[in-house]
Design a protein around this motif. Structure first.
Motif, short mmCIF file in Angstrom:
data_model
loop_
_atom_site.label_atom_id
_atom_site.label_comp_id
_atom_site.label_asym_id
_atom_site.label_seq_id
_atom_site.Cartn_x
_atom_site.Cartn_y
_atom_site.Cartn_z
N GLY A 30 0.88 -1.15 0.00
CA GLY A 30 0.00 0.00 0.00
C GLY A 30 0.92 1.20 0.00
N PHE A 31 0.62 2.20 -0.80
CA PHE A 31 1.51 3.36 -0.83
C PHE A 31 0.82 4.59 -1.37
N ARG A 32 1.36 5.73 -0.99
CA ARG A 32 0.86 7.02 -1.43
C ARG A 32 1.43 7.36 -2.80
N GLY A 33 0.82 8.30 -3.46
CA GLY A 33 1.30 8.74 -4.77
C GLY A 33 2.69 9.34 -4.71
N SER A 34 3.07 9.83 -3.55
CA SER A 34 4.39 10.45 -3.39
C SER A 34 5.48 9.44 -2.99
N ALA A 35 5.13 8.17 -2.91
CA ALA A 35 6.11 7.14 -2.53
C ALA A 35 7.18 7.01 -3.62
N THR A 36 8.37 6.63 -3.18
CA THR A 36 9.50 6.40 -4.09
C THR A 36 9.84 4.91 -4.07
N PRO A 37 10.67 4.46 -5.00
CA PRO A 37 11.12 3.08 -4.94
C PRO A 37 11.82 2.78 -3.60
N GLU A 38 12.51 3.78 -3.07
CA GLU A 38 13.19 3.60 -1.78
C GLU A 38 12.18 3.43 -0.64
N SER A 39 11.04 4.11 -0.72
CA SER A 39 9.98 3.95 0.28
C SER A 39 9.51 2.50 0.29
N LEU A 40 9.21 1.99 -0.90
CA LEU A 40 8.73 0.61 -1.02
C LEU A 40 9.80 -0.39 -0.58
N ARG A 41 11.04 -0.14 -0.97
CA ARG A 41 12.13 -1.05 -0.61
C ARG A 41 12.33 -1.09 0.91
N ASP A 42 12.23 0.05 1.56
CA ASP A 42 12.37 0.10 3.01
C ASP A 42 11.28 -0.73 3.68
N ALA A 43 10.03 -0.54 3.26
CA ALA A 43 8.93 -1.31 3.83
C ALA A 43 9.10 -2.80 3.55
N LEU A 44 9.51 -3.14 2.33
CA LEU A 44 9.74 -4.54 1.95
C LEU A 44 10.84 -5.17 2.80
N ASP A 45 11.94 -4.48 2.95
CA ASP A 45 13.06 -5.02 3.75
C ASP A 45 12.63 -5.28 5.19
N GLN A 46 11.84 -4.39 5.75
CA GLN A 46 11.36 -4.59 7.12
C GLN A 46 10.43 -5.80 7.21
N ALA A 47 9.52 -5.91 6.25
CA ALA A 47 8.51 -6.97 6.30
C ALA A 47 9.08 -8.34 5.95
N ALA A 48 9.92 -8.39 4.94
CA ALA A 48 10.38 -9.68 4.42
C ALA A 48 11.55 -10.27 5.19
N GLY A 49 12.42 -9.43 5.73
CA GLY A 49 13.59 -9.98 6.40
C GLY A 49 14.37 -10.87 5.45
N GLU A 50 14.54 -12.13 5.82
CA GLU A 50 15.28 -13.09 5.00
C GLU A 50 14.39 -13.92 4.07
N LEU A 51 13.08 -13.66 4.07
CA LEU A 51 12.17 -14.43 3.23
C LEU A 51 12.42 -14.17 1.75
N ALA A 52 12.29 -15.20 0.94
CA ALA A 52 12.45 -15.08 -0.51
C ALA A 52 11.10 -14.78 -1.14
N VAL A 53 10.89 -13.55 -1.50
CA VAL A 53 9.63 -13.11 -2.09
C VAL A 53 9.65 -13.43 -3.59
#
Length: 122
Positions: free
Chosen positions: A7-30
């Motif tokens: 979920g993200f705002r229109g002002s989100a950047t790839p770095e915003s998404l990557r930060d959230a992904l890194d926090q959520a996924a940890g070592e999981l292979a998405v």
């Protein structure tokens, strides 16, 4: 299959998404990135998908609103009809019998959220 829902705002950047992904996924292979169908063409999501060499899967708005989530944000519920867009897209994108592996995580800039789910989708 393990998928990341966003979920993200229109002002989100790839770095915003990557930060959230890194926090959520940890070592999981998405294996795929999921977002509501009105957001799958967003430059930030497509840029991240390309950088990670992962497909992007759209999730229909109806599936987002019909999916129960662990997180219940009143603001998101009012705007999108679900307690967490990230959790709903992860669960719907992972397919039948999916389960959350990670509740939504929020990027440091608060522009994106990500949750991880596992299910039977191929």
């Amino acid at each position: 299959m393990i998928v990341a829902g966003f979920g993200f705002r229109g002002s989100a950047t790839p770095e915003s998404l990557r930060d959230a992904l890194d926090q959520a996924a940890g070592e999981l292979a998405v294996a795929a990135l999921c977002a509501p169908d009105d957001k799958v063409e967003s430059e930030c999501l497509l840029t991240l998908a390309q950088a990670l060499s992962l497909p992007v899967r759209p999730v229909a708005a109806a599936a987002v609103t019909e999916t129960a989530t662990a997180t219940q944000s009143p603001e998101v519920l009012k705007r999108r009809g679900t307690g967490s867009v990230a959790e709903a897209t992860a669960l719907a994108g992972a397919g039948h019998g999916s389960r959350l592996l990670s509740k939504r995580c929020i990027s440091a800039d608060r522009q994106a959220t990500c949750a991880i789910a596992e299910g039977t989708a191929k």
